[in-house]
Design an enzyme around this catalytic site. Structure first.
Site, PDB file in Angstrom:
ATOM      1  N   TYR A   1      86.732 -19.827 -44.500  1.00 56.54           N
ATOM      2  CA  TYR A   1      85.604 -19.066 -45.051  1.00 56.54           C
ATOM      3  C   TYR A   1      85.043 -19.705 -46.312  1.00 56.54           C
ATOM      4  CZ  TYR A   1      83.067 -15.101 -47.158  1.00 56.54           C
ATOM      5  OH  TYR A   1      82.120 -14.289 -47.732  1.00 56.54           O
TER       6      TYR A   1
ATOM      7  N   ASP B   1      74.288   2.833 -44.645  1.00 56.27           N
ATOM      8  CA  ASP B   1      75.224   1.768 -45.019  1.00 56.27           C
ATOM      9  C   ASP B   1      75.178   0.733 -43.900  1.00 56.27           C
ATOM     10  OD1 ASP B   1      77.304   0.061 -45.577  1.00 56.27           O
ATOM     11  OD2 ASP B   1      78.854   1.613 -45.720  1.00 56.27           O
ATOM     12  N   LEU B   2      74.501  -0.379 -44.162  1.00 60.12           N
ATOM     13  CA  LEU B   2      74.293  -1.392 -43.119  1.00 60.12           C
ATOM     14  C   LEU B   2      75.571  -2.089 -42.672  1.00 60.12           C
ATOM     15  CD1 LEU B   2      70.962  -2.621 -44.553  1.00 60.12           C
ATOM     16  CD2 LEU B   2      71.273  -2.050 -42.135  1.00 60.12           C
TER      17      LEU B   2
ATOM     18  N   SER C   1      67.044   0.837 -53.408  1.00 59.08           N
ATOM     19  CA  SER C   1      67.477   1.419 -54.688  1.00 59.08           C
ATOM     20  C   SER C   1      67.840   0.366 -55.731  1.00 59.08           C
ATOM     21  CB  SER C   1      68.664   2.367 -54.473  1.00 59.08           C
ATOM     22  OG  SER C   1      69.752   1.668 -53.920  1.00 59.08           O
ATOM     23  N   SER C   2      67.662  -0.921 -55.379  1.00 57.20           N
ATOM     24  CA  SER C   2      67.932  -1.971 -56.376  1.00 57.20           C
ATOM     25  C   SER C   2      67.080  -3.208 -56.094  1.00 57.20           C
ATOM     26  CB  SER C   2      69.419  -2.358 -56.370  1.00 57.20           C
ATOM     27  OG  SER C   2      69.763  -2.968 -55.142  1.00 57.20           O
ATOM     28  N   GLY C   3      66.947  -4.048 -57.124  1.00 53.62           N
ATOM     29  CA  GLY C   3      66.282  -5.337 -56.980  1.00 53.62           C
ATOM     30  C   GLY C   3      64.870  -5.261 -56.428  1.00 53.62           C
TER      31      GLY C   3
ATOM     32  N   GLY D   1      63.951  -4.482 -53.544  1.00 51.96           N
ATOM     33  CA  GLY D   1      63.747  -3.333 -52.668  1.00 51.96           C
ATOM     34  C   GLY D   1      63.013  -2.209 -53.384  1.00 51.96           C
TER      35      GLY D   1
ATOM     36  N   GLY E   1      67.757  -0.926 -48.563  1.00 53.84           N
ATOM     37  CA  GLY E   1      68.150  -1.416 -49.883  1.00 53.84           C
ATOM     38  C   GLY E   1      67.097  -1.158 -50.935  1.00 53.84           C
TER      39      GLY E   1
ATOM     40  N   ASN F   1      65.472  -5.411 -45.772  1.00 49.61           N
ATOM     41  CA  ASN F   1      65.554  -6.028 -47.095  1.00 49.61           C
ATOM     42  C   ASN F   1      66.970  -6.114 -47.667  1.00 49.61           C
ATOM     43  OD1 ASN F   1      64.521  -6.491 -50.084  1.00 49.61           O
ATOM     44  ND2 ASN F   1      65.732  -4.608 -50.145  1.00 49.61           N
TER      45      ASN F   1
END
Length: 322
Positions: free
Chosen positions: A192, A88-89, A38-40, A42, A36, A115
């Site tokens: 949920y 892609d997790l 590429s954002s935030g 991370g 991750g 992350n």
């Protein structure tokens, strides 16, 4: 009592940044994977590790975004060693492919930073028909870690340096479902709760770290595994909250919301700081050891999560059924 900005034994506090906590650390010769990236936080994690000389492999879902972030970091840190690889997790097939591709590069692996994540999204199933938050936040990282563990063990043995695995959890792990982990109701849409499901996935991050730390310690392997709460940070993770709630949170931001550089601090501390050499199976907040919830300290529950996750990933060979 804990106060905002108060310093712990580490000498760092909630207001310390990732650069602050790694000041003076030389990461030359180390290789890290950051999921991750590429954002935030991370992005900041990848940038600061690269700044300290670490060769960073950015494992990202969108390689176009990843390439742009890589270029941004290179503009700030000329000479940084960065690679972008697709991951892609939420897809077991993608996790297996990434691990296989990584191994084929022949790169060592000293640091694995789990992350990436999604937060409080509406009920959705992954490509493998597993509830999305559990699949992305926990299961993908569980399998990724398992598949890369031999590479980490070899690197640690050959380099005679401690390997480090860092799981990003959250204080939200305290707000899981009443039973902690709903092994028989992971995909139950009728009961949920987006918040409880997020808490469940973050609890599993803590339990995964604890159980893996126990196993590695028992086997005498020189790899530490810890989990952490990065702090509340306004990133794209909040996108599933309604605008009213997001607005209320923003209004309080100056009181308790961290900046992204502050949010990446504990991650970078656990990845690089000599202060935590040999420390394993712990949960950190603001660069100091903190007790997780009672569920988060339950070693039997940790073993159950381990076995459940193993069965779930083993039952999906990674073959595409599309």
């Amino acid at each position: 009592m804990w106060f905002w900005g108060s310093k712990g034994a580490s000498g760092f506090s909630s207001s310390s940044t990732a650069e602050d906590v790694t000041h003076g650390v030389d990461g030359t010769g180390l290789t890290a994977i950051v999921t991750g990236a590429s954002s935030g936080i991370g992005v900041e994690t990848a940038r600061v590790l690269a700044l300290r000389g670490v060769h960073v492999v950015m494992a990202v879902r969108n390689t176009v975004s990843g390439a742009k972030v890589k270029q941004d970091i290179l503009n700030q840190v000329p000479g940084a060693k960065l690679d972008v690889m697709e991951l892609d997790l939420s897809s077991i097939e993608s996790v297996r492919r990434f691990a296989s591709d990584y191994k084929s590069t022949g790169l060592p692996l000293n640091i694995l930073i789990n992350n990436a994540g999604v937060m409080a999204c509406p009920f959705m199933l992954s490509k493998d028909n597993i509830e999305l938050q559990f699949a992305t936040n926990h299961l993908g990282h569980f399998l990724l870690t398992k598949l890369l563990l031999d590479t980490m063990k070899n690197t640690s043995r050959e380099s005679k340096r401690e390997g480090r695995i860092v799981n990003l959890s959250s204080e939200a792990h305290r707000f899981s479902y009443p039973e902690g982990v709903r092994f028989d109701k992971i995909n139950d849409v009728s009961s949920y709760s987006s918040i409880s499901a997020y808490g469940q996935s973050k609890l599993c991050n803590v339990l995964h770290a604890n159980e893996l730390a126990r196993q590695l310690k028992e086997d005498g392997v020189n790899i530490t595994v810890n989990s952490l709460h990065p702090g509340a940070i306004m990133t794209s993770l909040w996108r599933h909250f309604n605008s009213y709630l997001a607005g209320a949170v923003s209004a309080l931001a100056s009181y308790f919301i961290k900046t992204v550089p502050q949010g990446a601090a504990t991650t970078c501390y656990l990845a690089l700081s000599p202060q935590v050499a040999g420390v394993t199976g712990e949960y950190f907040r603001n660069c100091k050891i903190t007790k997780p919830s009672s569920f988060g300290q339950d070693s039997e529950l940790a073993k159950k999560v381990w076995d459940f996750s193993t069965k779930l990933t083993d039952s999906h060979s990674g073959e595409s059924h599309s």
